[in-house]
Design an enzyme around this catalytic site. Structure first.
Site: not given
Ligand code: CAA
Length: 389
Positions: A247, A371-372
């Site tokens: 990001r 990337e979100g």
């Molecule tokens: N670093 C480390 N750990 C993390 C973290 C981070 N940044 N974010 C979350 N976690 C951990 C949490 O601490 C949690 O751990 P515990 O189970 O031990 O408590 C676990 O991960 C689950 O976290 P959440 O409960 O917050 O998860 P969620 O299901 O609510 O999802 C979200 C969170 C922010 C919505 C996440 O799913 C997200 O960022 N989604 C977007 C995905 C994305 O960016 N996709 C783009 C893909 S890449 C792309 O674009 C293509 C390309 O080729 C460039």
């Protein structure tokens, strides 16, 4: 006033910025429109970027990189994206989503083999999380890896994989224990030359058209256990940790696009005349320029701040999730705001393919999505601030 008046740089950082700027303006800017139009992957300039050390700026020299810091990385990426965001996408994925992930979570053997190949520019890397039915809700993927002796057998379809059509290696996230949901995701390093791997439909994109994006398919693809990144079930956290770095790359890309759109507008507004005056003399235009400049400089401080937070994390181990999400949210919305105003300032010429302004407008949009999305960045920031879910 130049940006360096607001954010003084060290001689080393100024040098990398100038090197990237010279290269980008000389080699990339002149071909950007042609490759945007054709959608062809610019192999020759991407190869040169590798030779210049741009594909592994933060990677230690022992693994084939340039051994510089995160600020050096964002400064160089900003300059590349100012010339062409599509080249910047390839650079960002190689640096942040591929090399950073393996450096942070990989074994010594992974670093020697895979990071070296990508950081040195010999090969292209990719990162694959998204699936047709799993985008923002990244924990709901359907692809599967089943353990079979010393390997896993992979089946499934992944989508929107940047650089997939040209990548040699891919950091891939897939389910090993679906009943555990997010905690059942595991990361692997995939060699795309092995049987069972194929590339699916290419995405016909609005912007960053010269970067190659496609689906990838696995049919009984066998990946050795030694190619697993981290332990079984650690994949979701690895994916999120790597995206924190990614990001910052996208925020730098957005900053570069915004600067290019702003500089074109400034030049047009001080040159073009209407009603007997330079159009920049009219408040309708000059106030737009003032807002564009102000947002760009604010975005710059957030992007560089996130870079420095990431740099500190290398010794402290602290997460830089908040800084990265804030920088991406603000810089991507700034890029869209600035590119939108740039088209308007240019009038008909802003809508014409004879100038790059319409390309900046199309390229800016992706920074609010990949990337979100901006909505996901707001969710991350709000959760971190409130502590609520
Ligand atoms: N670093 C480390 N750990 C993390 C973290 C981070 N940044 N974010 C979350 N976690 C951990 C949490 O601490 C949690 O751990 P515990 O189970 O031990 O408590 C676990 O991960 C689950 O976290 P959440 O409960 O917050 O998860 P969620 O299901 O609510 O999802 C979200 C969170 C922010 C919505 C996440 O799913 C997200 O960022 N989604 C977007 C995905 C994305 O960016 N996709 C783009 C893909 S890449 C792309 O674009 C293509 C390309 O080729 C460039």
């Amino acid at each position: 006033m130049t940006s360096s008046d607001l954010f003084p740089l060290s001689a080393e950082h100024e040098m990398i910025r100038q090197t990237a700027r010279d290269f980008a303006q000389k080699e990339i800017a002149p071909i950007a429109a042609e490759f945007d139009e054709s959608g062809e992957f610019p192999s020759r300039t991407v190869k040169k970027m590798g030779e210049m050390g741009f594909m592994g700026i933060e990677v230690p020299e022992e693994y084939g990189g340039a051994g510089m810091d995160t600020l050096a990385y964002v400064l160089a990426l900003e300059e590349i994206c100012k010339a062409d965001a599509a080249h910047g996408t390839v650079m960002s994925v190689n640096n942040s989503l591929f090399c950073y992930g393996i450096l942070k979570y990989g074994t010594e053997a992974h670093k020697q083999k895979y990071v070296r190949a990508i950081a040195s520019g010999e090969e292209i890397g990719a990162y694959s999380l998204t699936e047709p039915m799993s985008g923002s809700d990244a924990g709901t993927m359907r692809s599967r890896a089943v353990r079979d002796g010393d390997s896993y057998i992979l089946n499934g379809r992944k989508s929107w994989v940047t650089s997939a059509p040209v990548a040699k290696y891919i950091v891939l996230f897939t389910m090993t224990a679906p009943e555990k949901k997010q905690k059942g995701i595991t990361a692997f390093i995939i060699d795309t030359d092995k049987p069972g791997f194929s590339r699916g439909k290419k995405e016909p994109k609005l912007g960053i058209r010269a970067s190659a994006t496609s689906e990838i398919l696995f049919e009984d693809y066998r990946v050795p256990v030694e190619n697993r990144l981290g332990e079984e079930g650690e994949g979701f956290k690895i994916a999120m940790g790597v995206l924190d770095a990614g990001r910052i790359g996208i925020a730098s890309q957005a900053l570069g696009i915004a600067e290019a759109a702003y500089e074109a507008s400034l030049s047009y507004a001080t040159d073009r005349e209407a009603f007997g005056a330079k159009i920049g003399e009219f408040q309708g235009i000059s106030f737009k320029l003032a807002d564009m400049k102000t947002r760009i400089e604010a975005a710059r401080l957030l992007v560089y701040n996130a870079a420095m937070a990431k740099e500190r994390s290398k010794s402290s181990g602290e997460r830089f999730t908040l800084e990265a999400s804030i920088a991406k949210l603000f810089a991507s919305e700034t890029a869209m705001f600035v590119a939108h105003a740039a088209v308007q300032i240019h009038g008909g010429m802003g809508y014409s393919k004879e100038l790059p302004v319409e390309r900046y407008f199309r390229d800016a949009k992706i920074t609010e999505i990949y990337e979100g999305t901006s909505e996901i960045q707001r969710l991350v920031i709000a959760r971190m601030e409130t502590g609520l879910r």
